[in-house]
Every structure is written in structure tokens, then in C-alpha cells.
Design an enzyme around this catalytic site. Structure first.
Site: not given
Length: 755
Positions: A231-232
Site C-alpha cells: 500500500d502507498w
């Protein structure tokens, strides 16, 4: 064009390989021009395409391209329709292909542990079986267009509070049965090209660094063959993550972690073969897209019509006393509430779509029905306006019916934070009560991404749950309210009476560093049904403008081994006056008592479309997993021999038919006798039963009646028998004079009888 991934990797420099393991910018992977490796784009959008053409961000601050916003997962789950989810996937895949997007980041299939999770609108269900089936269908649809899907967020990302650092403390059985199960089903059935790992820790270990999750389970047990992306901003230790199986870091790291990877290889801390394997996985997915079909075209207006149809399929008629709905051609209907004019149809954050149009209920109804509108309240918050309320109440009192369009403002639920309560804005609750007091035909339409408390539910005859139903929500609402369409959705989550009733209430969202999942496997209806607790609306509940009768539930075998499939059938008849769709749910109840389990668990569902008077057969196929639980001691799924109930119902609380089968476990857990083995457990072993009955008769004969009345009251035969049967074998030393050698000999004899 066929390519040799191994040859490409061999031609890359160490720096190029390290660079492939992080993004080139916010939305693109890196390319290597000299080797013909393109810089492929990924994009958010579980329910629409959120492609950003300007500077990237993951919270929707900068606008994305104009696209179609389809119903969010909280709504699509209520359709219980895998075909519809596959259609949605195909459409999203086509839009990605047309816009040059190689991987769509979704679907999101985390479990709805608490109704307060701020991102619940993006998640399917509290039930892992339903979530897994729907996610698999959507992934198949996306990837049918030559575009990759990335199911997220793997795993146990069930809250927004401190989601980047908090550790979810979960026992192995709960983790497997509830939180990993939907991912397992999706990976095995749909073979996604990528999987996105979550920010959080599980039991103290960063998910992005968990070899057990990213390699041993995901790849080793489930057969995943794509790449794992973060995930970012979820990466903590890049080298450790790469060794664990985290192939791609997103977004760009500014070259920092690329240099860490290269240095670790040079210093011998990271085998270059590990790096090569990760790069190979990334390249394989890049070329699956790049070598796929050419650019696609799509029609925004046609996709808008699909969004309207989907919204109709997802809406849940929660209540309809006295047949208030459908409104039909009733004259003078009041539309009350600003959501009638400005529908809330999606949530905030990374999934927010720049919808090219949004069709309101007021827009859809004007000119077709005799409707009048009063704003009543502002949709943007919780500020009561007495003048607006009086105007709405006066209008409602003078009409045949009033429809109050209520729901949660954007600020009440959004990515990044959890809800602090489960209430609607107070001004809306007050308006609904005032309208209901003057108008007996009051209908409430809800726009929300998660359950809300409904303190006025007993004061209104009809409630229609739209959820966040995409840009076609307004027209869909009108078609359902006036009877152009028949509601057919069912709840994919339980509506508790109060947030305090939720099983996670005492342990959500934790102290910021850890969150304890102490409710174990008893999530959602598993808890409410086991506890026999009252709820507002049960899991699987949903009404129709027609009625359905269930009959003839049967299994093709009444006795079955756990390695054989069981086919279950029943007839469903439309007993009403109009066509409709019924979602038939099949639950399995473990009656063996071998393990503490829920009263029943969803293991199948079928959606049938029936004309008035028509009968169709619903068919389900159950396999070993349908009866199994996860045994941490064995590290595998296991069954117990004995009786299982098969329950067909219209909801978890509306069971219409039940049959039982006898299941034989082909791989029973070996029972080993020791000094702490209890008599009742030993009696349950068929090979030992006769011997143990004789032993009990010899060593624990019925006690003679007590001489005094006080003694008889203190030591009853029932008490004596219970104490005898729950005693461990070692009690023979204390009460029957066994030596240690005699006790050891008895234990050895019993174990020999079991072999």
C-alpha cells in the site's frame, strides 16, 4: 509477443533491478527503455476508475479524469450476485484498457469487524465466504480485459485509526477463518495478477515484512504467482520486506530504497536471486498487460445505465409495513431532505471517483410523478434549521406519502479516520420523527456506507437502504419507490440496535499501538446468533414486493465422507403477484460439539429470478471446507465426524428449511491419551467406549444414598456422575490408590487400543 523474463533480468544491471522494485512516480512502475520495458500505470478504483492525470496523491486531493462511479462494495455486496460483480469487473477492465491503466487497485475485501470503520463502504461484508466469492467474480471480470487486479488490503486492515502502525493481535484460528479466508478464496478462484499488502502489523510483525503471510501462505499454500505490492507508504524495512516477499514498493522512494537494495546485494546481506525473483514477477505482470489486447473503447452513457441497473439490484428493502411501497401512481408525494437533490453516492479518500454525472431522485422523478420537494436539512453536516424543518413537515402533512432521503454526510465516514458513533445526524433523526408524526405513509431512504442506528425505525412503515450506490442512485431509488423495479438486495452485514451491541465494541480501535481481536471468530452474525442477541436487521435480510416459499430441501447424500461433495437442492416458488428475485442462503451448522463454533455459517447463496407462480430449484455444492474449521495445533483445516445441519433461509434469522447429514472425517485428529485425559473425552472415542464404561463401573460405582437429608442435598447422584466423568485419569492415583506404574500402564493400554 513472447518474451523470456529470465533473459531480460539477466541483461539488467543491479541498479536497474533494484529500481524495478519501487515506483517511478506516484502511479507508474519504472520502465527500462533500452530493454523495451514499459512504465506501466496503476490506478485506484474498486468501483470506478480514479486515474489522475495531474500530480498524483492517494487521498483524492487532485482531480482524476471524469469517469463512471458505480455502486461501492457496501452496496454491491448486498446484490449477492457474482454475475453482476463479474460484469462490473469487465466494465472497469475495459475502462482501464482504454485509459492505458495496467492494474486496477481493487477490489477491497477486508472484513467489516466494526460498523465504525471509516472505510467500510469500500469493503464487502462481515462474512468471509460472501466477500471471497464476490471479490473473485470482480477480479475475473477485470482480468478478462487483459488488465490486472490487485485485491487489498492483505491483511487485517479493519480500521483507519493508526492503520499505518497499529498491530492487530489475532489468534491463528480467527486470522485464518475470518480475515484471511476471503483473500484465500479470491486468490485460488481468480488468480489475481497482484496483491496489495496492508499498512498494519499483525501480532507485532509488519505485514510488509511477513514471510509467513507474503510467501508461505500467499504463495506456498494458495499458489499466488503474481507480484505483491505495498500500500502507498506501507514499507518499513525495504530489504527485510523484499526477503519476505514484498516485490514492489509504491509509490516512488526517490531512489532511497533502491540504493538500500543494491547495497544489501553488494554486501551479501541480500541474495541477488531474491531480487531477481521479485523483478521477474514484476516483469511478468508488466508484459501480461503490455502484450495483451489493444486499446479498448467504452461509452460513458452506456456505463451510466449499467450503474443505474446495479444500484437497483443492490438496494435493500428493510421494512415495508402495510404495503406502503411501491408508491405506484399515488398523487402528491413529498420528497424531503437534501439528499433527494444532492445524493451521497460514494465515500471519500482514495476511491473517490470524479463522476461525469450524478442523477438525483428529484431529477428522476420530476415530470414523471407528482412529487414536491422540501430541503428539510443540509446534507453537509448536523445543523438543525427550524424553518427548513417546518417547511418539510407542512409539505409532508399535505401529501399522500412522504419520502425522507437521509444518510451520513461525507464528513461522517471517510478513509483516514473511523466513525466515533453509529448515529445519523441529529437534525435528520428529528426531522424523520416530525414527518412520521404527521404522515403515516413515511418512507425513509438511506444513503450510508455502513450500518446506522435507527431510533425511529418503529415509527415509520418503510425503510429502503440504498447504501452508497454510485452515480445512478437517484434514478434507481425512484424506480424502486414507485414500483418500476422490485427490490431484491439483502444485507451483507448485520444492523445492530446500538454500536455497543457489536462484538468488537470493547476492543475497537485499541490503544493506538495494538488492537485486540478478542471476539475471535464471532464476528457479525456469528456473534449475534450465538448469543441470541436482538438486532435491528439481520445479516441476509431483505424484502420484496412479492413473496417466496421454500420447500423440499434435500441433500443427495445423508451420510458422506468429508472428501466427497454434497449437492443440496430446494424449490423456491414466487407466491406473490409480481416478478421478483430471491437470494436463497445456505448455512451449515456443526452439531458435533467437537469445537466451539458459530451456530451457523454461510456456505452458499443463489439468486433466482421468478415470475408469479413460478418455481425454480436452488442448487448448492458443499465441499470439505464447508464443514471445516482451522486447527492451529495441526496447522490445517479439519472436520469432526458427526451430524451437521444444512439450513436454507431468507436471512441468518429467517431459516425456512433444515435437513441433517452425517459426515465422516477421513483424516481425524489423532487422539493421544495422557494423564490429563478426561473420562468423558475417552468415552467419546469409539475404540475406547466399552472399556471405559467397564472401568467407570468398577472404579466409580453409584454411591449409596446419603444417610442424612443434608448430605443428600449436598451430594446428588447427578453431581457425583458429573464429577466422575469430568475427572482426569490421574485422579485414579488420588482417589483409587493407583500407583504411577499402574497409571502409566493403563495409559499405554488405551493408546494401544486407539492404534
Amino acid at each position: 509477443m513472447k518474451r523470456s523474463i529470465e533473459q531480460l533480468v539477466a541483461q539488467m544491471t543491479l541498479e536497474e533491478k533494484a529500481g524495478m522494485c519501487s515506483g517511478g512516480d506516484f502511479w507508474h512502475l519504472k520502465g527500462v527503455e533500452r530493454l523495451g520495458i514499459p512504465a506501466v500505470m496503476v490506478s485506484d478504483g474498486p468501483h470506478g476508475l480514479r486515474k489522475q492525470e495531474q500530480e498524483g496523491d492517494h487521498l483524492g486531493v487532485n482531480d482524476s479524469i471524469r469517469a463512471v462511479c458505480f455502486p461501492t462494495a457496501c452496496a454491491t455486496a448486498a446484490s449477492f450476485d457474482t454475475g453482476l460483480l463479474e460484469t462490473l469487473g469487465r466494465v472497469l477492465g475495459a475502462e482501464c484498457r482504454a485509459q492505458g491503466v495496467g492494474v486496477l487497485l481493487g477490489p477491497a475485501l477486508n472484513i467489516k469487524r466494526s460498523p465504525l470503520c471509516g472505510r467500510n463502504f469500500e469493503y464487502f461484508s462481515e462474512d468471509p465466504y460472501l466477500a471471497g466469492q464476490l471479490a473473485a467474480a470482480q477480479i475475473k471480470g477485470i482480468q478478462s480485459q487483459g488488465v490486472g487486479a490487485s485485491p487489498k488490503h492483505f491483511a487485517a486492515n479493519n480500521q483507519e485509526y493508526h492503520r499505518l502502525t497499529c498491530s492487530a493481535q489475532i489468534d491463528p484460528r480467527t486470522l485464518r477463518e475470518i480475515y484471511l479466508a476471503p483473500f484465500e478464496a479470491a486468490v485460488k478462484a481468480a488468480r489475481p495478477w497482484t496483491v496489495m499488502c496492508s499498512y498494519n502489523k499483525i501480532n507485532g510483525e509488519q505485514v510488509s515484512e511477513s514471510k509467513a503471510l507474503l510467501t508461505d501462505i500467499l504463495r506456498g499454500e494458495w499458489g499466488f504467482d503474481g507480484y505483491v505490492m505495498s500500500d502507498w507508504g506501507a514499507v518499513n524495512d525495504r530489504v527485510k520486506g523484499l526477503c519476505a516477499g514484498l516485490d514492489l514498493e509504491m509509490p516512488a522512494s526517490g531512489g532511497s530504497t533502491d540504493r538500500q537494495i543494491a547495497a544489501a546485494v553488494r554486501e551479501g546481506r541480500l541474495p541477488e536471486a531474491v531480487l531477481d525473483r521479485a523483478v521477474g514477477r514484476i516483469l511478468d505482470v508488466i508484459f501480461r498487460y503490455a502484450d495483451g489486447q489493444g486499446a479498448a473503447e467504452f461509452d460513458l452513457q452506456a456505463h451510466h445505465e449499467l450503474a443505474v441497473r446495479m444500484a437497483r439490484e443492490c438496494a435493500v428493502l428493510l421494512k415495508n409495513e402495510g404495503g406502503v411501497l411501491p408508491l405506484g401512481q399515488r398523487t402528491r408525494v413529498a420528497f424531503v431532505g437534501e439528499f433527494a437533490q444532492k445524493p451521497r453516492f460514494q465515500g471519500g479518500g482514495s476511491s473517490h471517483i470524479n463522476a461525469f454525472r450524478a442523477e438525483s431522485a428529484w431529477e428522476a422523478a420530476r415530470g414523471r410523478y407528482e412529487v414536491q420537494y422540501a430541503r428539510g436539512f443540509s446534507a453537509g453536516g448536523d445543523e438543525a434549521d427550524e424553518a427548513l424543518m417546518r417547511e418539510a413537515v407542512e409539505l409532508a402533512a399535505g401529501c399522500w406519502a412522504a419520502v425522507v432521503f437521509a444518510g451520513l454526510p461525507d464528513s461522517f465516514e471517510c478513509e483516514g479516520y473511523d466513525r466515533s458513533h453509529m448515529r445519523l445526524p441529529g437534525c435528520q433523526n428529528e426531522l424523520i420523527r416530525r414527518v412520521a408524526a404527521v404522515q403515516p405513509n413515511t418512507v425513509v431512504v438511506l444513503h450510508n456506507g455502513s450500518p446506522v442506528e435507527l431510533p425511529w425505525a418503529d415509527e415509520v412503515p418503510a425503510i429502503l437502504e440504498l447504501y452508497l450506490a454510485g452515480q445512478g442512485a437517484g434514478r434507481a431509488a425512484v424506480e424502486l419507490l414507485f414500483g418500476e423495479a422490485n427490490p431484491c438486495g439483502k444485507l451483507a452485514e448485520t444492523f445492530p440496535l446500538r454500536v455497543q451491541d457489536n462484538p468488537s465494541y470493547l476492543n475497537f480501535p485499541g490503544n493506538g499501538d495494538t488492537v485486540e481481536y478478542r471476539e475471535g471468530v464471532f464476528v457479525g452474525y456469528r456473534y449475534y446468533d450465538k448469543k441470541e442477541a436482538p438486532v435491528r436487521f439481520a445479516f441476509g435480510h431483505g424484502l420484496s414486493y412479492t413473496s417466496f416459499a421454500y420447500s423440499g430441501l434435500r441433500a443427495d447424500k445423508t451420510a458422506v465422507r468429508d472428501d466427497e461433495p454434497v449437492t443440496v437442492r430446494l424449490e423456491v416458488t414466487n407466491t406473490g403477484a409480481r416478478a421478483g428475485k430471491e437470494i436463497v442462503q445456505l448455512y451449515v451448522a456443526d452439531c458435533t460439539g467437537a469445537e466451539v463454533r458459530p451456530e451457523k455459517e454461510l456456505k452458499g447463496f443463489v439468486k433466482l429470478e421468478l415470475e408469479p407462480g413460478e418455481t425454480k430449484t436452488a442448487e448448492f455444492v458443499l465441499d470439505r471446507r464447508s464443514f471445516a474449521w482451522y486447527d492451529p495445533q495441526r496447522g490445517s483445516w479439519t472436520c469432526a465426524s458427526g451430524r451437521y445441519g444444512l439450513l436454507a433461509g431468507a436471512s441468518s434469522r429467517d431459516i425456512r428449511q433444515r435437513v441433517e447429514i452425517e459426515l465422516t472425517c477421513t483424516d481425524p485428529k489423532p487422539y493421544v491419551v495422557d494423564a490429563n485425559s478426561r473420562y468423558d473425552d475417552l468415552l467419546a472415542q469409539p475404540a475406547l467406549r466399552e472399556f471405559m464404561l467397564r472401568l467407570l463401573e468398577k472404579e466409580y460405582p453409584p454411591a449409596p444414598p446419603a444417610e442424612s437429608g443434608a448430605a443428600r442435598a449436598a451430594i446428588t447422584p447427578e453431581m457425583q456422575q458429573r464429577m466422575d466423568r469430568e475427572a482426569p485419569l490421574r485422579s485414579l492415583r488420588s482417589f483409587k490408590g493407583y500407583t504411577q506404574e499402574q497409571l502409566d500402564g493403563l495409559i499405554a493400554r488405551l493408546n494401544a487400543m486407539l492404534r
